[in-house]
Motif scaffolding. Structure first.
Motif, PDB file in Angstrom:
ATOM      1  N   GLN A 224       1.029  -1.360  -0.153  1.00 44.73           N
ATOM      2  CA  GLN A 224       0.194  -0.404   0.018  1.00 44.73           C
ATOM      3  C   GLN A 224       1.137   1.016  -0.107  1.00 44.73           C
ATOM      4  O   GLN A 224       0.857   1.992  -0.717  1.00 44.73           O
ATOM      5  CB  GLN A 224      -1.064  -0.268   1.311  1.00 44.73           C
ATOM      6  N   VAL A 227       2.575   1.502  -3.656  1.00 44.48           N
ATOM      7  CA  VAL A 227       1.233   2.479  -4.254  1.00 44.48           C
ATOM      8  C   VAL A 227       0.920   3.837  -4.252  1.00 44.48           C
ATOM      9  O   VAL A 227       0.249   4.806  -5.152  1.00 44.48           O
ATOM     10  CB  VAL A 227      -0.131   2.333  -3.960  1.00 44.48           C
ATOM     11  N   GLU A 228       0.844   4.396  -3.069  1.00 44.05           N
ATOM     12  CA  GLU A 228       0.841   5.843  -2.366  1.00 44.05           C
ATOM     13  C   GLU A 228       1.401   6.647  -2.860  1.00 44.05           C
ATOM     14  O   GLU A 228       1.661   7.182  -3.673  1.00 44.05           O
ATOM     15  CB  GLU A 228       0.567   6.201  -0.593  1.00 44.05           C
ATOM     16  N   PHE A 231       0.978   7.237  -6.728  1.00 38.50           N
ATOM     17  CA  PHE A 231       0.200   8.506  -6.959  1.00 38.50           C
ATOM     18  C   PHE A 231       0.427   9.770  -6.821  1.00 38.50           C
ATOM     19  O   PHE A 231       0.176  10.777  -7.055  1.00 38.50           O
ATOM     20  CB  PHE A 231      -1.231   7.641  -6.382  1.00 38.50           C
ATOM     21  N   TYR A 315      -0.850  -4.518  -6.777  1.00 39.80           N
ATOM     22  CA  TYR A 315      -1.329  -3.650  -6.714  1.00 39.80           C
ATOM     23  C   TYR A 315      -2.741  -3.638  -6.982  1.00 39.80           C
ATOM     24  O   TYR A 315      -3.460  -2.293  -6.541  1.00 39.80           O
ATOM     25  CB  TYR A 315      -0.670  -2.860  -8.088  1.00 39.80           C
ATOM     26  N   ASN A 318      -3.519  -3.398  -3.352  1.00 41.14           N
ATOM     27  CA  ASN A 318      -3.291  -2.038  -2.375  1.00 41.14           C
ATOM     28  C   ASN A 318      -3.861  -0.839  -2.910  1.00 41.14           C
ATOM     29  O   ASN A 318      -4.198  -0.166  -2.315  1.00 41.14           O
ATOM     30  CB  ASN A 318      -1.979  -2.096  -2.388  1.00 41.14           C
ATOM     31  N   THR A 319      -4.352  -0.891  -3.979  1.00 43.50           N
ATOM     32  CA  THR A 319      -5.372   0.448  -4.650  1.00 43.50           C
ATOM     33  C   THR A 319      -6.107   0.139  -4.684  1.00 43.50           C
ATOM     34  O   THR A 319      -6.453   1.229  -3.360  1.00 43.50           O
ATOM     35  CB  THR A 319      -4.996  -0.033  -6.254  1.00 43.50           C
TER      36      THR A 319
END
Length: 647
Positions: A224, A227-228, A231, A315, A318-319
């Motif tokens: 996670q 992924v953060e 973004f 992903y 975790n997205t």
């Protein structure tokens, strides 16, 4: 009408692409994009749009016809798009006031249409024979395992404590489960969604390839946090990862499998076979899982690592977790109890949030190189041992600014000080901080308009005009936060002016640094040398303020890996991260006769009134409240590096 329905049914994607071209061509204003700096970007855009549209027309034609009709294809898939392109250019020139026609655009469109026709002919020549959905799902499942999940099985083989036989059984069981589950999901998605399923599989193939490239190249886990970070990363920083190796890897392991998923004709069969296949798949998974029930503890101990290497689930899951987490965080920040300023003494505090600065490469902490030649001469600089609360910017900067370690979003330091009556200014060349609610928030680009002679990509622009800014304040308490990006990878060599390139040769990016770690360290050490210059200049500026108490605090959001154990950059979960990713510098300077420091203990469990041997980021909030003379129920004296005035 019947003809129109025929085209909508047989050529939906082609019509969608054509409609999109019309909308984009006649839109009055086109927004700025991160690619605007690319040379001839508008011509490339025209080339890709028309080439892609023509390729889609050919693809849908071949799906619906066994033989080629040369005349129809010439008109619909070549001449028609070219004439449409010319018409749109004329309409832009004579029917709009904000768009201009360009014959070079028409030329780019024609070249794109021609390339699309060539691709169509190749598709016809190498046309796949139809296969059953069962066979297609098997191929996709095997391809997913072999192309994207080797790091997963490599981790299992390296970290299980089983005997050789037990290890083989565990690996074989995981292979079987992965093959069966991927088969079942592919079969289910394709049967239920048909074309949407193809597009989804193609997208996943490209993302899978990208994820595996970064796993292999940078030793990351797709959790996670990662992924953060994806973004929250700006294009200007993300572009530093772009390389020919990346594009070639994505082409070979992503684009080609994606094309197969889009182009392979499939015979879907009946719903009864779907039920049999899915039911049998679930039964196989349950039987294998039951045979490995003894591995439950080991899997739970390594769930973060296993989940971060399993594609595409790493992903995807975790997205979803990130979106859910951000939705929970959308609630308004929790307000802290009201505080008040207890004196009228003029005080300026500058908090410098470092980016990816690790303690290990600071001369002040015993590093062998002379990376802090200016700060090392200062007798009035306090140097603390410290660790970060996370290994990525969003969590690290939040910990620096919040009053305590929590998953909740409490009112952060700049907002609280501003609400209490302090003049607060935030200057940044970075991102990822919690929501800031103050009157003066300036990015490096905005500072560039105020100081046009300065390079906005180097952090000394953040301290430009700072003395005048403080002196001109109408309030007696001033807090300046400088959120820097000085040591941010992957292109460390771009983060400092060339006169600070003392250690040579340097790696231009982390990818080059993998082959020449010493060059990567050289580039990184130059960023620390530049940080030394920035902090020393800032201290000199504050020292020049007459009739003002002043203080400078520097602390990094997290550390950085520079090739140790083949790890690079940052972002690993704390329980896995090496210490270089969380051991950070914590430097403090105050003007003479301003505040007294607490004494430090040699032990982590410090006696009352003393600081522990190693501090963490939450000391910043309470120490700055003390410096600004803010009395508040939110203040915790145990997390203050200074003594209270009353003491």
């Amino acid at each position: 009408m019947q003809k129109a329905r025929y085209f909508v049914r047989k050529y939906p994607l082609s019509l969608l692409c054509i409609a999109l071209i019309w909308v984009l061509s006649l839109t009055p204003f086109f927004p700025e994009t991160p690619f605007d700096h690319v040379k001839f970007i508008d011509k490339w855009t025209h080339f890709v749009m028309y080439g892609g549209t023509c390729s889609v027309i050919w693809w849908e034609y071949l799906r619906n016809h066994q033989r080629l009709d040369g005349e129809k294809l010439f008109f619909y898939a070549w001449l028609g798009p070219v004439l449409m392109s010319g018409l749109l250019e004329l309409m832009q020139e004579y029917c709009t006031t904000t768009r201009n026609g360009d014959w070079l655009d028409l030329a780019a469109n024609t070249l794109g249409v021609t390339l699309g026709s060539v691709i169509g002919l190749l598709l016809h020549h190498f046309r796949f024979k139809p296969i059953s959905l069962f066979a297609f799902s098997c191929i996709v499942s095997i391809g997913t395992l072999l192309l994207y999940n080797i790091p997963f099985f490599s981790y299992v083989a390296s970290n299980t404590n089983e005997s050789f036989g037990g290890r083989i059984f565990l690996l074989a069981s995981l292979v079987a489960i992965m093959l069966v589950l991927n088969f079942m999901m592919t079969y289910l998605v394709m049967f239920l969604t048909r074309m949407v399923g193809r597009i989804l599989l193609a997208i996943l193939a490209i993302i899978n390839a990208t994820a595996v490239y970064f796993i292999l190249t940078y030793s990351v886990m797709i959790d996670q946090t990662t992924v953060e970070n994806v973004f929250n990363t700006r294009y200007s920083e993300a572009s530093g990862f772009f390389s020919w190796a990346l594009w070639l890897f994505i082409l070979a392991c992503g684009v080609l499998p994606a094309l197969y998923c889009l182009l392979q004709p499939v015979v879907y069969g009946k719903a009864k076979k779907l039920g049999i296949c899915c039911g049998a798949s679930l039964l196989i998974v349950l039987v294998i899982a039951a045979a490995n029930i003894s591995q439950t503890l080991w899997i739970s101990q390594h769930d973060t690592e296993l989940g971060g290497l399993l594609q595409p689930w790493s992903y995807v899951v975790n997205t979803v977790r990130m979106v859910s987490s951000q939705h929970d965080e959308q609630a308004e920040e929790i307000k802290l109890p009201d505080g008040h300023i207890t004196d009228n003494e003029k005080t300026a505090v500058v908090l410098v949030i470092g980016e990816s600065a690790r303690k290990a490469n600071f001369q002040l902490y015993g590093y062998g190189r002379n990376t802090n030649p200016l700060l090392a001469k200062r007798k009035d600089l306090k140097v603390y041992e410290a660790t970060s609360c996370a290994t990525y910017t969003t969590a690290g900067s939040k910990a620096i600014l919040e009053p305590k370690n929590t998953d909740d979003l409490y009112e952060v330091l700049p907002n609280y000080a501003f609400r209490t009556g302090v003049d607060v200014s935030w200057r940044t060349s970075n991102w990822g901080e919690p929501p800031i609610h103050i009157d003066e928030y300036l990015t490096n680009e905005e500072l560039g308009t105020l100081y046009p002679d300065e390079n906005i990509y180097h952090d000394d622009i953040l301290i430009k005009g700072l003395r005048e800014r403080i002196k001109s304040s109408k309030k007696n308490k001033v807090l300046i936060v400088l959120h820097t990006s000085t040591s941010h990878g992957p292109k460390y060599a771009d983060k400092y002016p060339k006169e600070f390139e003392v250690y040579k040769p340097v790696a231009k990016n982390v990818e080059e640094g993998e082959k020449h770690v010493d060059r990567l360290v050289n580039a990184y050490d130059n960023t620390i040398l530049y940080t030394d210059f920035l902090l020393d200049s800032l201290i000199n500026t504050l020292h020049s303020l007459e009739d003002w108490h002043s203080a400078m605090i520097f602390i990094s959001d997290h550390g950085e890996s520079l090739g140790e154990n083949k790890m690079f950059m940052h972002g690993l979960p704390m329980k896995m991260a090496p210490k270089v990713q969380y051991e950070i510098p914590f430097l403090v300077w105050t003007s003479e006769h301003f505040r007294r420091y607490k004494s430090s203990s040699a032990k982590q469990e410090a006696p009352a009134g003393q600081l522990p041997a190693v501090l963490e980021q939450h000391y910043i909030f309470h120490s700055i409240l003390n410096l600004l003379s803010i009395q508040s129920p939110a203040y915790n004296k145990d997390y203050d590096i200074f003594e209270l005035e009353a003491e």
